[in-house]
Design an enzyme around this catalytic site. Structure first.
Site, PDB file in Angstrom:
ATOM      1  N   ALA A 237     -41.359 -20.793  -0.333  1.00  0.00           N
ATOM      2  CA  ALA A 237     -42.778 -20.447  -0.378  1.00  0.00           C
ATOM      3  C   ALA A 237     -43.295 -20.682  -1.786  1.00  0.00           C
ATOM      4  O   ALA A 237     -42.685 -20.240  -2.762  1.00  0.00           O
ATOM      5  CB  ALA A 237     -42.993 -18.994   0.019  1.00  0.00           C
ATOM      6  N   ASP A 394     -46.387 -32.551 -12.137  1.00  0.00           N
ATOM      7  CA  ASP A 394     -46.031 -31.146 -11.900  1.00  0.00           C
ATOM      8  C   ASP A 394     -44.520 -31.014 -11.714  1.00  0.00           C
ATOM      9  O   ASP A 394     -44.047 -30.524 -10.684  1.00  0.00           O
ATOM     10  CB  ASP A 394     -46.770 -30.630 -10.661  1.00  0.00           C
ATOM     11  CG  ASP A 394     -46.660 -29.112 -10.515  1.00  0.00           C
ATOM     12  OD1 ASP A 394     -46.361 -28.438 -11.519  1.00  0.00           O
ATOM     13  OD2 ASP A 394     -46.872 -28.610  -9.400  1.00  0.00           O
TER      14      ASP A 394
END
Length: 866
Positions: A237, A394
């Site tokens: 998650a 990222d």
């Protein structure tokens, strides 16, 4: 109905409890509650004895911030513009909006319209931001004024926990920032890293009962239509989405199903307003207290905001992933790196399905495992940044995975929502910056910073260069922020004593004021993406190697790029490294620098005592002549070969002219002449004109001409200039060092004076067995025996210098003999290019008497230039 569909229905039917966490909002965090009941006046003493009233300073600062904040509120907030964004955007869905009116692809006009309809909600979000952040920042400031770094360290664990909880309460946008800082052991204390590491993969997931309807709505069918099975809980998650492991019904392959959080687009859109407003306030403060600074912090925020918003378009992410997969795996063939395949038929704006990869994320790896992957990741991201111009922006440890199945690769890259496109002009400037920084060439680095729009064209170089040395030299030495601080203290002679610390602090403050007031530098907007990625990658490398030196580690890649890239900008950069200026204002190729660059490209970097690249000294473990020659003849050195061929033409021309003039002059000097008292003196043989056959262009039939030997010599081999004479001397030294003294003697035109050198060279060639005469044992034995006798004689004649061994020549022959057919073909092509160019020069120089070019008579100076 399939079993998968039944399982999904049972799952959605209420198997799991749903829990809502309710928090009572208070004026401050738990750690600051109750602190406003007592007013405390804090005073701090600084070097020099002055006393600062902490309360007054805080009050004045708060007053200035409030004033700026009012000004920002009065003029309003505009959506970040994206005319010059480096973010890779999805052009296909431009202009399309969702049900709430938010654009699928970032569009400032649509965002502005949405904000205008969300006035109350935006103001509420701003107040939430202030309520969470201001008490925390006030506490940090108070602790700093009370006890400095010691007090902050003492309360480090408590502050870190507060910060992490605040970030989690503020939501996905701020979690992203926390994830980036969680890999900077050089910037933050361990307590803070431990807390922020929780943000990497421990973000609270949303309910699978909410995820299943999203998947089915996006794909337009029940789960069972596409998946044979799917995990009951998310396997990971993150702040924007969560991932499930599923098995495709059609092929039985396992895939990763990434599902976007419900309502995340609206949440992020509101956060962009908050951050934009905070940036406006910060910009106003900077303009008030440091008006010379030209950095547009709002523009920096804009670039980051556009990129963050773009991460919510999974179709754009899928295209980014597919593009980078093709560039890294197929085009550049980067070793040990893998990018998962995308299943476009199952991918939408809110759902992305890609190949499942088994492995361990770097956030869960030991430092020793990370250390083993640093080189792989470094090569991969340098290729993206400086080679293909398509850059994963990222790369936090949760997006990098050590693969279990190393047959595909060792390092897997995940999550391609934020990707930057870098144009060639900026790539060239970055390459130049790394070269000049590693070579400690700060005057040239100023030009690079001007090209990158960090410094203005009219900056004061006399002030900039010394400050660059102080600010950047410690960084090149590596080790991150903590070692940077230690190096900085050395520069300012801060040895720990009170007097040295006070003096060093005063000097450092003066330099800082010079930067703030006299050097109007700026940070370009695209640095918001690149800076974030580089900071993260360097942080990961420091986890594996606390002494990691980013600039020096990147130098071999940059050297390889310069040696292989044949674009004009790269050629200029390579020549700048290889050539040195001469006293006459020209330039000359430095053999030492060439050798250093070749070794650097092969990963062998010579460093000076203060950690910079040593361009004048070969490393102790330098590559052999055979290794260097093979490298030069590969496609990786195409750019270098162009430089070397050009230099070979010039070098061969200079050596040939020198040798020809020496030989002809000495040959005529050997012709007997009557004594000076003899009454009849015949004309000088060099000046007697006669018939001669001259070469023509294209190798056609020679043309007859009538000229004196001196005239032909002066045209064929014009006198060397002073600079060319020095060049010839350096070439002689270079040849002597590479292939031996005998070869150097012959090439520099001294064969008539030293015939034994010619004999030694010929015998050396015969003894090698690599001649058209073959390797007949009797011939080889005779050549070796004669060569040995000659060396003994030389030892007797030149006892000081020792025998004239041409071992380098044997090494060169071995290197040439060891070439593959492809490498030999490249070498022959280069040799033919040199010969053709020399022939053209010869024809051009002789054109005044041959008439082959049809041009009028040219003088010797012009011929020399040719």
């Amino acid at each position: 109905m399939s079993s998968a569909s039944l399982r999904a229905q049972r799952y959605c039917g209420g198997v799991f409890w749903r829990r809502t966490e309710i928090r009572r909002l208070s004026r401050g965090s738990s750690s600051t509650r109750g602190r406003d009941e007592t007013t405390t006046t804090t005073r701090a003493r600084i070097a020099g004895g002055d006393v600062i009233d902490g309360a007054r300073v805080t009050a004045k600062a708060a007053e200035a911030i409030l004033d700026v904040s009012k000004t920002v509120r009065m003029k309003g907030i505009e959506a970040p513009k994206n005319e010059k964004s480096y973010v890779a955007l999805d052009a296909e869905n431009a202009g399309v909006t969702d049900d709430d009116g938010l654009p699928l692809v970032y569009a400032p006009e649509a965002i502005q319209t949405y904000w205008m309809k969300q006035g109350g909600a935006l103001q509420q979000r701003w107040l939430e931001f202030l309520k969470e952040s201001v008490p925390f920042l006030t506490r940090v400031a108070s602790l700093s004024l009370q006890g400095g770094s010691e007090e902050l360290t003492k309360n480090g664990a408590s502050l870190a926990k507060d910060a992490r909880e605040i970030i989690q309460r503020l939501g996905p946008t701020y979690i992203k920032a926390g994830q980036m800082m969680s890999v900077r052991p050089d910037v933050l204390p361990q307590a803070a890293l431990n807390e922020l590491a929780i943000l990497q993969d421990s973000v609270k997931p949303f309910a699978t009962t909410d995820a299943i309807p999203i998947i089915e709505k996006e794909l337009g069918a029940p789960l069972g239509e596409y998946f044979e099975e799917i995990s009951e809980r998310p396997v990971a998650a993150a702040s924007l989405a969560q991932v499930y492991r599923a098995k495709l019904k059609s092929t039985g392959e396992y895939v990763a199903v990434k599902v976007q959080r419900p309502g995340i687009l609206a949440t992020v859109s509101k956060d962009l307003y908050v951050l934009r407003r905070a940036a406006e306030v910060y910009q106003g403060i900077i303009e008030r207290f440091a008006p010379q600074q030209r950095t547009d912090y709002v523009a920096l925020l804009n670039e980051w905001a556009i990129g963050f918003y773009t991460e919510l378009d999974f179709m754009n992410e899928a295209r980014n992933q597919d593009t980078l997969r093709r560039l890294l795996l197929e085009q550049e063939k980067v070793a040990d790196v893998y990018v998962p395949e995308v299943y476009f038929e199952l991918t939408t704006r809110r759902v992305l399905v890609s190949e499942w990869i088994d492995g361990v994320k770097l956030s869960e790896c030991d430092p020793s495992e990370i250390r083993g992957l640093v080189g792989v990741g470094q090569e991969c991201f340098l290729v993206q940044l400086l080679q293909v111009g398509f850059f994963h922006s990222d790369p936090h440890p949760g997006n990098l995975m050590r693969m279990n199945d190393t047959s595909k690769g060792k390092l897997c890259i995940l999550d391609f929502g934020l990707v930057a496109r870098i144009n060639e002009e900026d790539q060239d400037a970055m390459v130049n910056s790394i070269v000049h920084l590693a070579n400690k060439d700060y005057p040239a680095l100023v030009d690079d910073f001007i090209d990158l729009k960090i410094l203005p064209d009219d900056c004061d170089r006399a002030k900039v260069v010394p400050l660059m040395d102080k600010a950047l030299s410690p960084y090149v030495k590596g080790g991150g922020a903590k070692k940077y601080e230690a190096e900085l203290k050395k520069i300012y002679n801060m040895d720990g004593s009170i007097s040295s610390t006070a003096g060093g602090f005063q000097a450092m403050t003066q330099d800082l004021l010079t930067v703030l007031n006299d050097i109007p530098f700026s940070i370009p907007p695209y640095f918001a993406l690149l800076g974030r990625a580089v900071v993260t990658l360097e942080g990961i490398a420091l986890l594996g190697n606390p002494d990691y030196k980013l600039v020096m580690e990147a130098y071999p890649f940059v050297a390889r790029k310069l040696l292989s890239d044949d674009r004009p900008a790269a050629q200029r950069a390579l020549q700048e490294v290889l050539y040195a200026s001469t006293s006459a204002g020209g330039s000359i190729l430095k053999g030492e620098r060439l050798a250093v660059m070749l070794n650097s490209a092969m990963g062998i970097v010579a460093e000076t005592s203060d950690t910079f690249v040593d361009l004048e000294t070969l490393p102790e473990d330098a590559a052999s002549l055979k290794q260097s020659l093979k490298y030069v003849l590969t496609p990786r050195a195409e750019s270098l070969r162009k430089v070397l061929v050009k230099e070979a033409i010039s070098a061969a021309d200079v050596l040939a002219r020198q040798a020809l003039r020496k030989t002809v002059t000495r040959g005529f000097a050997l012709i007997p002449r009557p004594p000076s008292w003899f009454p009849f003196q015949p004309p000088n043989p060099e000046d007697i004109e006669g018939p001669i056959l001259l070469p023509t262009r294209g190798g056609s039939t020679p043309v007859p001409a009538f000229a004196s030997p001196r005239r032909v010599l002066d045209l064929t081999a014009p006198k060397l200039t002073r600079e060319e004479e020095l060049f010839a001397i350096s070439l002689g030294d270079l040849v002597g060092g590479l292939v031996g003294k005998n070869a150097a003697t012959v090439l520099t035109g001294d064969a008539l004076l030293e015939p034994d050198a010619v004999a030694g060279l010929l015998l050396g060639i015969l003894a090698s067995g690599r001649t058209p005469l073959g390797n007949d044992e009797r011939l080889l034995s005779l050549a070796k025996s004669t060569q040995k006798q000659l060396q003994v004689a030389e030892t007797t004649s030149y006892d000081v210098e020792g025998p004239n061994e041409d071992g380098g020549f044997d090494e060169l022959l071995d290197a040439v003999n060891d070439l593959t057919p492809e490498e030999s073909a490249v070498l022959r092509a280069c040799g033919e290019e040199v010969v053709d160019a020399l022939w053209e020069r010869l024809v051009d120089r002789l054109s005044p008497i041959s008439g082959s070019s049809g041009s009028s008579e040219i003088d010797v100076a012009t011929a020399s230039a040719r």
